[in-house]
Write a protein that holds these residues in place. Structure first.
Motif, short mmCIF file in Angstrom:
data_model
loop_
_atom_site.label_atom_id
_atom_site.label_comp_id
_atom_site.label_asym_id
_atom_site.label_seq_id
_atom_site.Cartn_x
_atom_site.Cartn_y
_atom_site.Cartn_z
N LEU A 18 0.84 -1.19 0.00
CA LEU A 18 0.00 0.00 0.00
C LEU A 18 0.88 1.25 0.00
CD1 LEU A 18 -2.93 1.03 0.26
CD2 LEU A 18 -2.61 0.97 2.72
N LEU A 19 0.70 2.12 -0.98
CA LEU A 19 1.46 3.36 -1.08
C LEU A 19 0.66 4.56 -0.62
CD1 LEU A 19 3.04 2.80 -4.59
CD2 LEU A 19 4.09 2.38 -2.36
N ALA A 20 -0.65 4.54 -0.90
CA ALA A 20 -1.51 5.67 -0.54
C ALA A 20 -2.96 5.21 -0.55
CB ALA A 20 -1.32 6.82 -1.52
N ALA A 21 -3.75 5.86 0.28
CA ALA A 21 -5.20 5.64 0.31
C ALA A 21 -5.86 6.98 0.59
CB ALA A 21 -5.57 4.63 1.39
N LYS A 22 -6.92 7.25 -0.14
CA LYS A 22 -7.62 8.53 0.05
C LYS A 22 -9.12 8.27 -0.03
CE LYS A 22 -7.46 13.35 -1.20
NZ LYS A 22 -6.70 13.94 -0.12
N GLY A 23 -9.82 8.84 0.94
CA GLY A 23 -11.27 8.79 0.95
C GLY A 23 -11.80 10.20 1.14
N ILE A 24 -12.70 10.61 0.28
CA ILE A 24 -13.22 11.98 0.30
C ILE A 24 -14.74 11.93 0.49
CG2 ILE A 24 -13.48 14.13 -1.00
CD1 ILE A 24 -10.89 13.30 -2.53
N LYS A 25 -15.22 12.67 1.47
CA LYS A 25 -16.65 12.78 1.73
C LYS A 25 -17.22 13.91 0.88
CE LYS A 25 -19.84 13.30 5.61
NZ LYS A 25 -19.94 13.40 7.07
N CYS A 26 -18.37 13.67 0.26
CA CYS A 26 -18.98 14.70 -0.58
C CYS A 26 -20.50 14.48 -0.61
CB CYS A 26 -18.39 14.66 -1.98
SG CYS A 26 -18.61 13.08 -2.83
N HIS A 27 -21.21 15.41 -1.23
CA HIS A 27 -22.64 15.24 -1.49
C HIS A 27 -22.79 14.76 -2.92
CE1 HIS A 27 -23.75 17.77 2.04
NE2 HIS A 27 -24.77 16.93 2.02
N SER A 28 -23.61 13.73 -3.12
CA SER A 28 -23.86 13.25 -4.47
C SER A 28 -25.08 12.35 -4.45
CB SER A 28 -22.66 12.46 -5.00
OG SER A 28 -22.92 12.03 -6.32
N ARG A 29 -25.79 12.35 -5.52
CA ARG A 29 -26.92 11.43 -5.70
C ARG A 29 -26.60 10.39 -6.76
NH1 ARG A 29 -32.15 15.44 -5.56
NH2 ARG A 29 -31.63 16.34 -3.56
N LEU A 30 -25.51 10.60 -7.49
CA LEU A 30 -25.18 9.75 -8.62
C LEU A 30 -23.95 8.91 -8.34
CD1 LEU A 30 -25.63 12.48 -11.37
CD2 LEU A 30 -27.29 10.75 -10.67
N VAL A 31 -24.12 7.60 -8.29
CA VAL A 31 -23.01 6.70 -8.02
C VAL A 31 -21.96 6.80 -9.13
CG1 VAL A 31 -22.32 4.30 -7.71
CG2 VAL A 31 -24.43 5.12 -6.68
N ASP A 32 -22.39 6.82 -10.39
CA ASP A 32 -21.42 6.87 -11.50
C ASP A 32 -20.56 8.11 -11.45
OD1 ASP A 32 -22.27 4.45 -12.47
OD2 ASP A 32 -23.62 5.30 -13.98
N MET A 33 -21.15 9.26 -11.12
CA MET A 33 -20.37 10.49 -11.03
C MET A 33 -19.39 10.41 -9.86
SD MET A 33 -19.56 13.31 -12.36
CE MET A 33 -20.84 13.55 -13.56
N THR A 34 -19.84 9.83 -8.74
CA THR A 34 -18.97 9.67 -7.58
C THR A 34 -17.81 8.73 -7.91
OG1 THR A 34 -20.88 10.02 -6.15
CG2 THR A 34 -18.93 9.07 -5.12
N GLU A 35 -18.09 7.66 -8.64
CA GLU A 35 -17.03 6.73 -9.04
C GLU A 35 -16.03 7.42 -9.97
OE1 GLU A 35 -17.27 2.79 -9.34
OE2 GLU A 35 -19.04 2.54 -8.09
N SER A 36 -16.52 8.23 -10.89
CA SER A 36 -15.62 8.97 -11.78
C SER A 36 -14.73 9.91 -10.98
CB SER A 36 -16.41 9.78 -12.81
OG SER A 36 -17.02 8.92 -13.74
N ARG A 37 -15.31 10.57 -9.99
CA ARG A 37 -14.50 11.45 -9.13
C ARG A 37 -13.47 10.65 -8.36
NH1 ARG A 37 -18.26 15.18 -5.72
NH2 ARG A 37 -16.27 16.07 -5.14
N GLY A 38 -13.79 9.40 -8.03
CA GLY A 38 -12.82 8.52 -7.38
C GLY A 38 -11.64 8.21 -8.29
#
Length: 184
Positions: free
Chosen positions: A64-84
C-alpha cells in the motif's frame, strides 16, 4: 498482456472511437508489473446523499502506497465513481517520475468509459479538463474495468469516506483495524 500491448491497443481503440476498456475478469486483485502502480477507485452513495469516493494505490508487490477517501454530497453513483478515478490519479501524481505507468482500475463501466474517453482527448467541462491535465503528466495510463470482488479495498475506503475522510500515505501511522482491512 504486456503493458506496451495494452497501451498500443488502447490508443488504437481510442483512434477508432472504440471506448471499450481493458476488462479484467479475475475476482481477486492482481499486482501490476514491476515499475507500474495500480490505483483502484470506487464510489459509494448513501440514502442521505452523503457520498464517499475512495482510491487505493499499490505497487508491484501489493504494498500500500496511498489511500484517500473523500466525503462529498452526491446522488449519482457513476459520477462519484468517476470522481474517485480522478482522485486516484491525483494521489499518485508524485510517483509519475519514478514509474513506467499507472493502471487505473474500477468496477464501474461508465466511470472507466469516461476515463478512457478523457484519456483519448475527448472531454468537456472543468472537471474533465483537470483530469485530462493530470493524465497528460502521467507517463502512461491504462484504464481497467474489474469485477466488484477485485475492488473490495477501494470499496471499503469509499464507504468509510461517507462518514470520515481518509488521507494516508506510506510511512504514516494507520490504525491496526484500518490497516488490516486496507492492506488485504
Amino acid at each position: 498482456m504486456q503493458p506496451s500491448v495494452i497501451i498500443i491497443q488502447a490508443k488504437h481503440d481510442a483512434l477508432l472511437g472504440n471506448w471499450n476498456v481493458h476488462r479484467n475478469h479475475q475476482a481477486l486483485w492482481t499486482s501490476p508489473l514491476i515499475g507500474w502502480l495500480k490505483v483502484n477507485f470506487d464510489g459509494s452513495v448513501q440514502d442521505s446523499y452523503w457520498a464517499g469516493l475512495g482510491c487505493v494505490a499499490r505497487d508491484h508487490r501489493g504494498d500500500l502506497l496511498a489511500a484517500k477517501g473523500i466525503k462529498c454530497h452526491s446522488r449519482l453513483v457513476d459520477m462519484t465513481e468517476s470522481r474517485g478515478a480522478f482522485a486516484g490519479l491525483a494521489v499518485v501524481r508524485s510517483f509519475f517520475i519514478s514509474v513506467t505507468g499507472i493502471i487505473l482500475e474500477g468496477d464501474s463501466t461508465s466511470a472507466c468509459d469516461r476515463a478512457n474517453r478523457i484519456l483519448s482527448g475527448a472531454y468537456s467541462g472543468d472537471t474533465e479538463a483537470s483530469f485530462a491535465k493530470v493524465i497528460m503528466e502521467a507517463p502512461r495510463v491504462v484504464i481497467s474495468l474489474i469485477d466488484r470482488e477485485a475492488n473490495t479495498v477501494a470499496d471499503f475506503v469509499a464507504k468509510f469516506a461517507c462518514d470520515n475522510e481518509l488521507d494516508w500515505g506510506s510511512g504514516m501511522p494507520l490504525s491496526q483495524n484500518l490497516f488490516r482491512i486496507i492492506s488485504t
